[in-house]
Motif scaffolding. Structure first.
Motif, PDB file in Angstrom:
ATOM      1  N   LEU A 117       0.815  -1.215   0.000  1.00  0.00           N
ATOM      2  CA  LEU A 117       0.000   0.000   0.000  1.00  0.00           C
ATOM      3  C   LEU A 117       0.847   1.263   0.000  1.00  0.00           C
ATOM      4  O   LEU A 117       0.432   2.296  -0.538  1.00  0.00           O
ATOM      5  N   ASN A 118       2.025   1.213   0.600  1.00  0.00           N
ATOM      6  CA  ASN A 118       2.910   2.376   0.546  1.00  0.00           C
ATOM      7  C   ASN A 118       3.400   2.634  -0.876  1.00  0.00           C
ATOM      8  O   ASN A 118       3.538   3.787  -1.301  1.00  0.00           O
ATOM      9  N   ILE A 119       3.674   1.563  -1.616  1.00  0.00           N
ATOM     10  CA  ILE A 119       4.105   1.719  -3.004  1.00  0.00           C
ATOM     11  C   ILE A 119       3.016   2.400  -3.827  1.00  0.00           C
ATOM     12  O   ILE A 119       3.289   3.284  -4.649  1.00  0.00           O
ATOM     13  N   MET A 120       1.772   2.021  -3.589  1.00  0.00           N
ATOM     14  CA  MET A 120       0.649   2.586  -4.333  1.00  0.00           C
ATOM     15  C   MET A 120       0.142   3.897  -3.738  1.00  0.00           C
ATOM     16  O   MET A 120      -0.633   4.608  -4.372  1.00  0.00           O
ATOM     17  N   GLY A 121       0.533   4.230  -2.503  1.00  0.00           N
ATOM     18  CA  GLY A 121       0.075   5.454  -1.861  1.00  0.00           C
ATOM     19  C   GLY A 121      -1.249   5.306  -1.136  1.00  0.00           C
ATOM     20  O   GLY A 121      -1.944   6.312  -0.927  1.00  0.00           O
ATOM     21  N   TYR A 122      -1.596   4.085  -0.714  1.00  0.00           N
ATOM     22  CA  TYR A 122      -2.901   3.834  -0.093  1.00  0.00           C
ATOM     23  C   TYR A 122      -2.814   3.355   1.343  1.00  0.00           C
ATOM     24  O   TYR A 122      -3.806   2.873   1.884  1.00  0.00           O
ATOM     25  N   TRP A 123      -1.645   3.460   1.970  1.00  0.00           N
ATOM     26  CA  TRP A 123      -1.567   3.062   3.375  1.00  0.00           C
ATOM     27  C   TRP A 123      -2.401   4.037   4.209  1.00  0.00           C
ATOM     28  O   TRP A 123      -2.284   5.243   4.061  1.00  0.00           O
ATOM     29  N   PRO A 124      -3.290   3.522   5.092  1.00  0.00           N
ATOM     30  CA  PRO A 124      -4.172   4.406   5.871  1.00  0.00           C
ATOM     31  C   PRO A 124      -3.385   5.410   6.709  1.00  0.00           C
ATOM     32  O   PRO A 124      -2.356   5.079   7.307  1.00  0.00           O
ATOM     33  N   GLU A 125      -3.891   6.621   6.744  1.00  0.00           N
ATOM     34  CA  GLU A 125      -3.271   7.681   7.528  1.00  0.00           C
ATOM     35  C   GLU A 125      -4.339   8.375   8.359  1.00  0.00           C
ATOM     36  O   GLU A 125      -5.534   8.212   8.125  1.00  0.00           O
ATOM     37  N   GLN A 173      -9.401   6.954   7.117  1.00  0.00           N
ATOM     38  CA  GLN A 173      -9.269   7.346   8.519  1.00  0.00           C
ATOM     39  C   GLN A 173      -9.742   6.245   9.460  1.00  0.00           C
ATOM     40  O   GLN A 173      -9.148   6.014  10.514  1.00  0.00           O
ATOM     41  N   ASP A 174     -10.824   5.541   9.084  1.00  0.00           N
ATOM     42  CA  ASP A 174     -11.322   4.445   9.917  1.00  0.00           C
ATOM     43  C   ASP A 174     -10.301   3.312   9.994  1.00  0.00           C
ATOM     44  O   ASP A 174     -10.083   2.736  11.063  1.00  0.00           O
ATOM     45  N   LEU A 175      -9.702   2.986   8.865  1.00  0.00           N
ATOM     46  CA  LEU A 175      -8.706   1.919   8.853  1.00  0.00           C
ATOM     47  C   LEU A 175      -7.488   2.306   9.689  1.00  0.00           C
ATOM     48  O   LEU A 175      -6.901   1.451  10.367  1.00  0.00           O
ATOM     49  N   TRP A 176      -7.112   3.577   9.621  1.00  0.00           N
ATOM     50  CA  TRP A 176      -5.984   4.030  10.440  1.00  0.00           C
ATOM     51  C   TRP A 176      -6.318   3.922  11.928  1.00  0.00           C
ATOM     52  O   TRP A 176      -5.484   3.470  12.725  1.00  0.00           O
ATOM     53  N   ALA A 177      -7.549   4.314  12.303  1.00  0.00           N
ATOM     54  CA  ALA A 177      -7.964   4.229  13.712  1.00  0.00           C
ATOM     55  C   ALA A 177      -8.018   2.775  14.170  1.00  0.00           C
ATOM     56  O   ALA A 177      -7.591   2.453  15.296  1.00  0.00           O
TER      57      ALA A 177
END
Length: 406
Positions: A26-34, A99-103
């Motif tokens: 997900l970091n490669i694609m830019g989709y890691w939750p923040e 945001q939900d996934l990050w939480a």
């Protein structure tokens, strides 16, 4: 490169294994939750637009082949098109619930690592589940990467073989995936750029599958670890009183307080599981529907090109990749269900009769709530190994049926 794949080793810190494959993909694609307020990485938008163009052009090409009654080419085109379309949906939902996934990820990390005091077997439970999640998640990512690379290299290998055989009359370049592209982009000097663009859409699909599906399985594996840690904690609570016939008021009070802490922690895990399941319900349902279609298309194509070595290898790899992604969901659901249901058995096997009648309500409450296994169910089915076995059985029946008509 070796630093990226440290999670395949056994002697690494727990932090190395924790969401290693999903974070990498997900970091490669830019989709890691923040967290809230963070700006979207520009590459997430670029990758979404690139894949959207690929999905539209691929679906158009597949429908055109169907209109021309070229069934084999239509299935060959719609098979990856369906996978890419579901990936596009996953990308949208990953942004929607960012945001939900990050939480949830932060809450899971706090439940998993903020255990004080920690027993040796509890650390081993977390290590076993972390290593297992990292290695299992790496399998569908690697099979998907191999499948995509096979698709991308197929035109080059065919052109190379024709060149070596001096068959210039049959020499023709074609793209890795069948997409409707303007004629000018399929000619010199733009064809290499078009080829790279089409090949890249495949890798966007693979890394998003590896990230999104890996996030699901990793979450399920760590939820299972939390339930097993609770089992260990219950055993440790009652272990000092195993040979007692009666407890003093002070011992009863300490035991009651520790049981209340276990119940609070159990409720937190259940709430986190339900919240996560709600965020992944559309993704899970869409994945199973698309994977079923992909497996069916791949098997029909595999039987159709059984005399073509490269084509057969391509569809074997595609089928294995699709089954691996299904297995990730099914095994994750089984881990959560079995570990949550086992909690009531562990509780019942402890000397809970040492409690006074009023305190036994805590035990009954825990047993009653854990008797119903936590499920990752979505509408119409529940991901489990039993579901996966049914899919394999149905796939075998389809192969036998199609073979009988040959």
């Amino acid at each position: 490169m070796a630093k990226w794949f440290r999670f395949l080793k056994r002697d690494q810190p727990l932090s190395v294994y924790f969401f290693a494959v999903p974070r990498l993909s997900l970091n490669i694609m830019g989709y890691w939750p923040e967290k809230s307020g963070d700006r979207l990485p520009w590459r997430s938008i670029v990758n979404f637009v690139i894949l959207a163009i690929g999905v539209i052009t691929e679906l158009h090409a597949g429908l055109r082949f169907l209109d021309q009654q070229q069934i084999t080419l239509a299935l060959e085109t719609l098979c990856p098109a369906g996978t890419s379309a579901v990936t596009l949906l996953k990308m949208f939902l990953m942004l929607r619930y960012r945001q939900d996934l990050w939480a949830m990820w932060n809450r899971l990390r706090s439940l998993l690592f903020d255990i004080r005091p920690e027993l040796p077997d509890q650390r081993q439970i977390r290590l076993n589940h972390s290593v297992m999640a990292a290695r299992i998640n790496f399998w569908p990512l690697s099979t998907g990467f191999f499948t995509c690379t096979t698709y991308n290299l197929k035109p080059i290998l065919i052109a190379l073989v024709l060149f070596l055989q001096n068959r210039d009359d049959d020499f023709a370049w074609f793209t890795p995936f069948n997409m409707t592209m303007p004629a000018v982009l399929l000619q010199s000097p733009f064809f290499p750029l078009t080829y790279i663009f089409i090949a890249y859409t495949g890798y966007v699909t693979i890394f998003m599958f590896g990230g999104c599906d890996g996030f699901y399985f990793e979450f399920c594996a760590h939820l299972s670890a939390l339930f097993e840690v609770l089992q260990s904690e219950i055993r440790s609570i009652f272990k000092p009183y195993k040979d007692h016939l009666e407890l003093s008021p002070e011992q009863l009070y300490n035991l009651e307080q520790r049981m209340r802490a276990v119940i609070i922690r159990h409720n937190d895990i259940i709430n986190l599981t339900m919240f996560f399941r709600e965020r992944y319900v559309i993704i899970t349902l869409a994945h199973f529907v698309s994977a079923g279609m992909v497996i069916g298309f791949s098997m029909v194509n595999l039987l159709a090109v059984s005399n073509n070595g490269l084509g057969a290898l391509l569809y074997v790899a595609y089928t294995i990749a699709a089954l691996s992604q299904l297995l990730v969901y099914c095994y994750g659901g089984t881990l959560v269900a079995e570990s949550s249901a086992e909690l009531c058995q562990v509780m019942f096997s402890c000397p809970w009769q040492l409690f006074k009648p009023q305190q036994r309500r805590l035990v009954l409450f825990l047993i009653m709530r854990s008797q119903r296994p936590m499920s990752m169910a979505v509408p119409f089915f529940s991901p489990s190994l039993a579901t996966f076995a049914s899919i394999l059985q149905t796939s075998g029946s389809i192969i036998a049926l199609v073979t009988s008509f040959q």
